[in-house]
Structure formats: C-alpha cells, structure tokens
Design an enzyme around this catalytic site. Structure first.
Site, PDB file in Angstrom:
ATOM      1  N   HIS A  50       0.863  -1.197   0.000  1.00 39.70           N
ATOM      2  CA  HIS A  50       0.000   0.000   0.000  1.00 39.70           C
ATOM      3  C   HIS A  50       0.898   1.245   0.000  1.00 39.70           C
ATOM      4  CE1 HIS A  50      -3.538   2.247   0.212  1.00 39.70           C
ATOM      5  NE2 HIS A  50      -4.053   1.851   1.363  1.00 39.70           N
ATOM      6  N   GLN A 100      -0.485   4.978   0.680  1.00 43.51           N
ATOM      7  CA  GLN A 100      -0.796   5.229   2.080  1.00 43.51           C
ATOM      8  C   GLN A 100       0.474   5.603   2.846  1.00 43.51           C
ATOM      9  OE1 GLN A 100      -3.824   5.086   4.059  1.00 43.51           O
ATOM     10  NE2 GLN A 100      -2.359   6.094   5.409  1.00 43.51           N
ATOM     11  N   ASP A 132      -2.908  -1.222  12.304  1.00 45.35           N
ATOM     12  CA  ASP A 132      -3.900  -1.397  11.249  1.00 45.35           C
ATOM     13  C   ASP A 132      -4.836  -2.514  11.690  1.00 45.35           C
ATOM     14  OD1 ASP A 132      -5.253  -1.089   8.859  1.00 45.35           O
ATOM     15  OD2 ASP A 132      -3.796  -2.211   7.664  1.00 45.35           O
TER      16      ASP A 132
END
Length: 310
Positions: A126, A129, A222
C-alpha cells in the site's frame, strides 16, 4: 514509471514526493494543473472511502478527468484477460490507478500496458498510504533521523510498505506481530538492503508489543482482519489482543508519541476509542494527507515518465 511499491524509489525520490506534497497542501486551490487534458482510470476491485475520494479529488484538482470503475463494471481477469485490458486501456487513458486483491494483477497491468500503473492497494503493498504517512510524520516530528516507529499487529500490506518507507527515510522501525503474522520476508530483505545502502535506520522484528512500544516516537497499527478474511476472526481474537494500542501501551512510548492508523479502524480491537480520539492521535491528518500525497505521486510519476521517454 510505475509505483507498485516503494522499493522502486530512492531516498531522494521520497524527499521530492514529500516536497511536492507539502507544496500541494499549502497551495491546494492555487497550483499548476499538471493533469490538464489527461484521463486517469481508477479501478476498484475492493471498495474504498479514503482511496476513492482522495484519488478522484486529486485528479480533479490537478485539472484531469478520472474514470472510476468498480469490479462490476470491468472484466479484469474474468471475461477479459488482464493483458487485453491493459493494452486497451493504455489506448484510452494516461495512467491506471488500481486497488486490487492480488498484487500480480498490478504486475500484469504494468507488464502489458504502456502507461504508468499506481498501486492503490494490493494484498502485498500500500505505497500511496505510506507516502501520506511519511508526510504526516514529517509534519509532526520535523525530521526522520533518530525517530523510532513501532508497528503493532498484523504484518499486512500496510506493514510491508511501511518497512520500506521507514528504511528509505532512515527511521528505526520495530515490527511487533504474533508468531506467524510477520511481514513479507522479501520486503524485510529489501528494507535491510536499503538500510545498509544508506547507513541509517534499522529494522527489527519481534513478538513483544512492549519491546516495540518502548520509547517509540510513533505508534502505528492497522486492522487485524483484512477485507475478505473475516473467517479467521475467532482465531485472531485469541492471539492479537496484547498488540492493541491502548492507554496502557502508550505509557511505554515517549510523552510526545503520535499514534497512526490508516483507517478504517475496528475500534475496540486493534485500537481503543480513548487512544484514537485522544491527544496523541493524528489519524485524521494522516487521512487528509492521502489527497496531497496522491497529487505529489502524479507529479513525480509523470515527470519521471516524461524524462524516461526523452
């Protein structure tokens, strides 16, 4: 140039992207329209809030046109091969942004297409991000040098890219996961090679959340359960609770620690309400910075792609 993960970047590239992001944030409605007369395809195999909004608005505010397609509107790898999709879309658009289940889908789009491909999330990585996260850390900590970032929870796609990003800027990173949930081994190896190249920063893997949180400047977490993996919830809830970021864990970190979460959050699981809504939390600045980082990514990639052609 493609951005499938951060290992394609060098430190000076990250610094340039963050410089661009700071400029776009400061001059949100008064900056160059670098996507004027450009069309960007944005593909979503997985639903999204921040990624969809930030990319769509970024393209619009940069003067371009975005074409958003979800999994019900495109035959990606189903009725039509990814090879054919990539070749056809390259005739229509100037770049492809894709949020997909399998990282290989992005690799194939990049292999068979002729326009830049940007990873908006895959099962492996990712990167967009993490660039927004680095912008947020820079805003709060001013410098990356000597800063300790602790990631707690599942060694997932966010963690995989975060270890690369941390290595590129020279931070000291400790990843704390339950046994068997460590980050991707190849990403760990790449991060260690980056650290060795620049002679700054460090990376350590542990199964002890307190060791990770000790004297940390940044605490990051997360979700414990990735989208589509809910069948493992019962097992996860037996082994992950010690890795929750809560007020007790905060006591081990530095007094001015910042707490990060890429959102969406399962409040009460990986992070408590008291922490995510507390004075140390920067999650909403982090979310906003997706927009500015995305603009910077477009500027950087189109500049690099243009220079590659020349």
């Amino acid at each position: 140039m493609h951005l499938l993960d951060l290992d394609v970047l060098r430190r000076e590239d990250v610094e340039k992207i963050l410089e661009y992001a700071e400029y776009f944030k400061k001059n949100r409605y008064n900056h160059e329209k670098i996507l004027k007369d450009k069309s960007i395809a944005i593909i979503f195999e997985k639903p999204s809030t921040r990624t969809r909004m930030s990319f769509d608005i970024a393209v619009h505010e940069l003067g371009g046109h975005s074409l958003i397609m979800n999994q019900n509107e495109i035959h990606l790898g189903k009725k039509e091969s990814i090879k054919d999709t990539a070749r056809v879309m390259s005739r229509y658009v100037d770049a492809i942004v894709a949020r997909v289940y399998e990282h290989k889908t992005l690799e194939d789009l990049a292999k068979y297409g002729t326009v830049p491909v940007i990873n908006a999330l895959s099962n492996l990585a990712h990167p967009c991000q993490i660039l927004a996260d680095l912008l947020t850390i820079k805003e709060y900590k001013k410098s990356f040098k000597g800063k300790k970032i602790a990631y707690l929870g599942d060694g997932n796609n966010v963690c995989n890219s975060l270890i690369l990003g941390s290595a590129l800027v020279g931070m000291d990173m400790v990843v704390a996961t339950p046994r068997g949930y460590e980050p991707n081994a190849l990403n760990v190896l790449k991060a260690l090679e980056i650290i060795d190249e620049y002679g700054e920063g460090s990376l350590k893997l542990t199964n002890d959340p307190i060791e990770a949180a000790e004297d940390a400047d940044i605490l990051y977490t997360d979700v414990w359960i990735s989208m589509g993996d809910e069948k493992n919830l019962e097992h996860v809830m037996k082994i992950f609770p010690p890795f929750q970021i809560n007020e007790k864990l905060l006591e081990y970190a530095k007094d001015d620690v910042i707490v990060m979460h890429c959102l969406p959050a399962n409040r009460g699981m990986e992070i408590t309400d008291e922490v995510i809504d507390g004075e140390h939390s920067v999650v909403y600045d982090e979310a906003e910075n997706r927009l500015h980082a995305q603009k910077a990514i477009f500027k950087f990639i189109f500049e690099k792609s243009s220079s590659d052609i020349r």
